[in-house]
Design an enzyme around this catalytic site. Structure first.
Site, PDB file in Angstrom:
ATOM      1  N   ARG A  26     -62.457 -49.237 -16.662  1.00 20.10           N
ATOM      2  CA  ARG A  26     -62.956 -50.550 -16.306  1.00 20.10           C
ATOM      3  C   ARG A  26     -64.453 -50.591 -16.566  1.00 20.10           C
ATOM      4  O   ARG A  26     -65.192 -49.731 -16.073  1.00 20.10           O
ATOM      5  CB  ARG A  26     -62.665 -50.750 -14.809  1.00 20.10           C
ATOM      6  CG  ARG A  26     -62.771 -52.146 -14.330  1.00 20.10           C
ATOM      7  CD  ARG A  26     -62.296 -52.204 -12.907  1.00 20.10           C
ATOM      8  NE  ARG A  26     -63.263 -51.658 -11.964  1.00 20.10           N
ATOM      9  CZ  ARG A  26     -63.435 -52.130 -10.735  1.00 20.10           C
ATOM     10  NH1 ARG A  26     -62.683 -53.126 -10.291  1.00 20.10           N
ATOM     11  NH2 ARG A  26     -64.324 -51.593  -9.936  1.00 20.10           N
ATOM     12  N   ASP A  55     -64.571 -44.635  -5.208  1.00 16.23           N
ATOM     13  CA  ASP A  55     -64.107 -44.474  -6.592  1.00 16.23           C
ATOM     14  C   ASP A  55     -63.060 -43.370  -6.633  1.00 16.23           C
ATOM     15  O   ASP A  55     -63.380 -42.181  -6.519  1.00 16.23           O
ATOM     16  CB  ASP A  55     -65.296 -44.145  -7.504  1.00 16.23           C
ATOM     17  CG  ASP A  55     -64.893 -44.208  -8.960  1.00 16.23           C
ATOM     18  OD1 ASP A  55     -63.919 -43.512  -9.346  1.00 16.23           O
ATOM     19  OD2 ASP A  55     -65.504 -44.967  -9.716  1.00 16.23           O
ATOM     20  N   ASP A  62     -63.429 -40.504  -9.303  1.00 16.33           N
ATOM     21  CA  ASP A  62     -64.510 -39.574  -8.965  1.00 16.33           C
ATOM     22  C   ASP A  62     -64.130 -38.684  -7.786  1.00 16.33           C
ATOM     23  O   ASP A  62     -64.433 -37.488  -7.766  1.00 16.33           O
ATOM     24  CB  ASP A  62     -65.791 -40.344  -8.634  1.00 16.33           C
ATOM     25  CG  ASP A  62     -66.462 -40.896  -9.889  1.00 16.33           C
ATOM     26  OD1 ASP A  62     -66.157 -40.406 -10.996  1.00 16.33           O
ATOM     27  OD2 ASP A  62     -67.282 -41.823  -9.754  1.00 16.33           O
TER      28      ASP A  62
HETATM   29  O1  LIG Z   1     -57.865 -53.435 -10.768  1.00 14.80           O
HETATM   30  P1  LIG Z   1     -59.076 -53.112 -11.565  1.00 14.80           P
HETATM   31  O2  LIG Z   1     -60.240 -54.013 -11.254  1.00 14.80           O
HETATM   32  O3  LIG Z   1     -58.802 -53.041 -13.037  1.00 14.80           O
HETATM   33  O4  LIG Z   1     -59.596 -51.682 -11.079  1.00 14.80           O
HETATM   34  C1  LIG Z   1     -58.756 -50.613 -10.832  1.00 14.80           C
HETATM   35  C2  LIG Z   1     -58.933 -49.528 -11.846  1.00 14.80           C
HETATM   36  O5  LIG Z   1     -60.221 -48.912 -11.684  1.00 14.80           O
HETATM   37  C3  LIG Z   1     -60.063 -47.513 -11.521  1.00 14.80           C
HETATM   38  O6  LIG Z   1     -60.128 -46.824 -12.714  1.00 14.80           O
HETATM   39  P2  LIG Z   1     -61.508 -46.577 -13.501  1.00 14.80           P
HETATM   40  O7  LIG Z   1     -61.775 -47.681 -14.457  1.00 14.80           O
HETATM   41  O8  LIG Z   1     -62.582 -46.260 -12.515  1.00 14.80           O
HETATM   42  O9  LIG Z   1     -61.184 -45.326 -14.387  1.00 14.80           O
HETATM   43  P3  LIG Z   1     -60.977 -43.798 -13.932  1.00 14.80           P
HETATM   44  O10 LIG Z   1     -59.626 -43.740 -13.331  1.00 14.80           O
HETATM   45  O11 LIG Z   1     -61.078 -43.045 -15.194  1.00 14.80           O
HETATM   46  O12 LIG Z   1     -62.058 -43.439 -12.951  1.00 14.80           O
HETATM   47  C4  LIG Z   1     -58.694 -47.401 -10.889  1.00 14.80           C
HETATM   48  O13 LIG Z   1     -58.156 -46.125 -10.982  1.00 14.80           O
HETATM   49  C5  LIG Z   1     -57.901 -48.463 -11.608  1.00 14.80           C
HETATM   50  O14 LIG Z   1     -57.355 -48.031 -12.835  1.00 14.80           O
HETATM   51  O1  LIG Z   2     -62.364 -49.572  -5.082  1.00 12.13           O
HETATM   52  C1  LIG Z   2     -62.130 -49.236  -6.252  1.00 12.13           C
HETATM   53  C2  LIG Z   2     -61.945 -50.180  -7.276  1.00 12.13           C
HETATM   54  C3  LIG Z   2     -61.681 -49.746  -8.539  1.00 12.13           C
HETATM   55  N1  LIG Z   2     -61.617 -48.416  -8.778  1.00 12.13           N
HETATM   56  C4  LIG Z   2     -61.798 -47.500  -7.797  1.00 12.13           C
HETATM   57  O2  LIG Z   2     -61.716 -46.296  -8.060  1.00 12.13           O
HETATM   58  N2  LIG Z   2     -62.056 -47.934  -6.557  1.00 12.13           N
HETATM   59 MG   LIG Z   3     -63.070 -44.530 -11.624  1.00  8.98          MG
END
Ligand SMILES: O=P(O)(O)OC[C@H]1O[C@H](OP(=O)(O)OP(=O)(O)O)[C@H](O)[C@@H]1O
Ligand SMILES: O=c1cc[nH]c(=O)[nH]1
Ligand SMILES: [Mg+2]
Length: 209
Positions: free
Chosen positions: A104, A200, A203
């Site tokens: 995202r 997050d 993370d």
């Molecule tokens: O509903 P949304 O607004 O799309 O947000 C949710 C998304 O954000 C996070 O992923 P992120 O983009 O942080 O990637 P990551 O899992 O690699 O940290 C989470 O794991 C979802 O996939």
């Molecule tokens: O709260 C949130 C929203 C998006 N992605 C995350 O990891 N946490």
């Molecule tokens: Mg993430």
């Protein structure tokens, strides 16, 4: 309109509360996220059809039950969805695993697809998309579209924490996809994070902050 279900099992609620705490480290977060995923899958597979089979026990032949119908696959949205896969596989060890890579954009909050690899018989399986967070719903909707484009017919979305905005977005764009969450939280903040949420999830799972 698709169903949205919060799984209120006390163990699910207890374990989710455990990992919300900001002091919880990577090892415990990972372990408990998988435990919650395992319990959630136990709950949401209650409707799987059964059929009769003949089994010969040491005492003789009898008719017993076995799973019928479509086979399953689990599909984590990378990265954070990976934190739920082991828990699902503990209950359904023969499930295939597809991957959808999605990140995202921190400013626009729009999702970007960077990887898709699915089992070839995707059209014949019930697919459980797993991701800890359903925030705006952009990533989940893009993942669902990626699977439908490749032939998926039966999709369920399994998340730990959902925001009302994300639930609405998925229900509107993909009314055939049922959504299951361990919690429906209050809202998104101005940065698109779920409040109170988990922070997050990627993370916290992988120790990348
Ligand atoms: O509903 P949304 O607004 O799309 O947000 C949710 C998304 O954000 C996070 O992923 P992120 O983009 O942080 O990637 P990551 O899992 O690699 O940290 C989470 O794991 C979802 O996939
Ligand atoms: O709260 C949130 C929203 C998006 N992605 C995350 O990891 N946490
Ligand atoms: Mg993430």
């Amino acid at each position: 309109m698709s169903n949205f279900t919060v799984l209120n099992h006390p163990l699910i609620q207890h374990k989710l509360t455990m990992i919300r705490g900001k002091e919880v480290g990577t090892k415990d977060f990972r372990e408990v996220a998988n435990e919650i995923a395992e319990l959630m899958v136990y709950e949401i597979t209650r409707d799987l059809p059964l059929k009769d089979v003949e089994v010969e026990t040491p005492m003789g032949k009898s008719i017993q039950k076995t799973l019928a119908g479509k086979k399953l696959a689990v599909v984590p949205i990378l990265r954070a969805g990976l934190g739920m896969v082991d828990g699902v596989l503990r209950l359904i060890p023969a499930a295939k695993v597809g991957h959808v890579g999605m990140y995202r954009d921190e400013k626009t909050l729009l999702p970007h697809e960077y990887f898709v690899k699915m089992p070839s018989d995707i059209d014949k399986r019930i697919l459980f998309i797993v991701d800890p967070m359903l925030a705006t719903g952009g990533s989940a909707n893009m993942a669902i579209e990626a699977l439908k484009k490749r032939g998926a017919k039966s999709i369920r979305l399994v998340v730990l924490v959902a925001a009302p905005e994300g639930v609405k977005a998925v229900q509107e764009a993909n009314p055939d996809v049922d959504i299951y969450a361990a919690a429906l939280d209050e809202k998104l903040n101005q940065d698109g994070y779920i409040v109170p949420g988990l922070g997050d999830a990627g993370d916290r799972l992988f120790g990348t902050k």
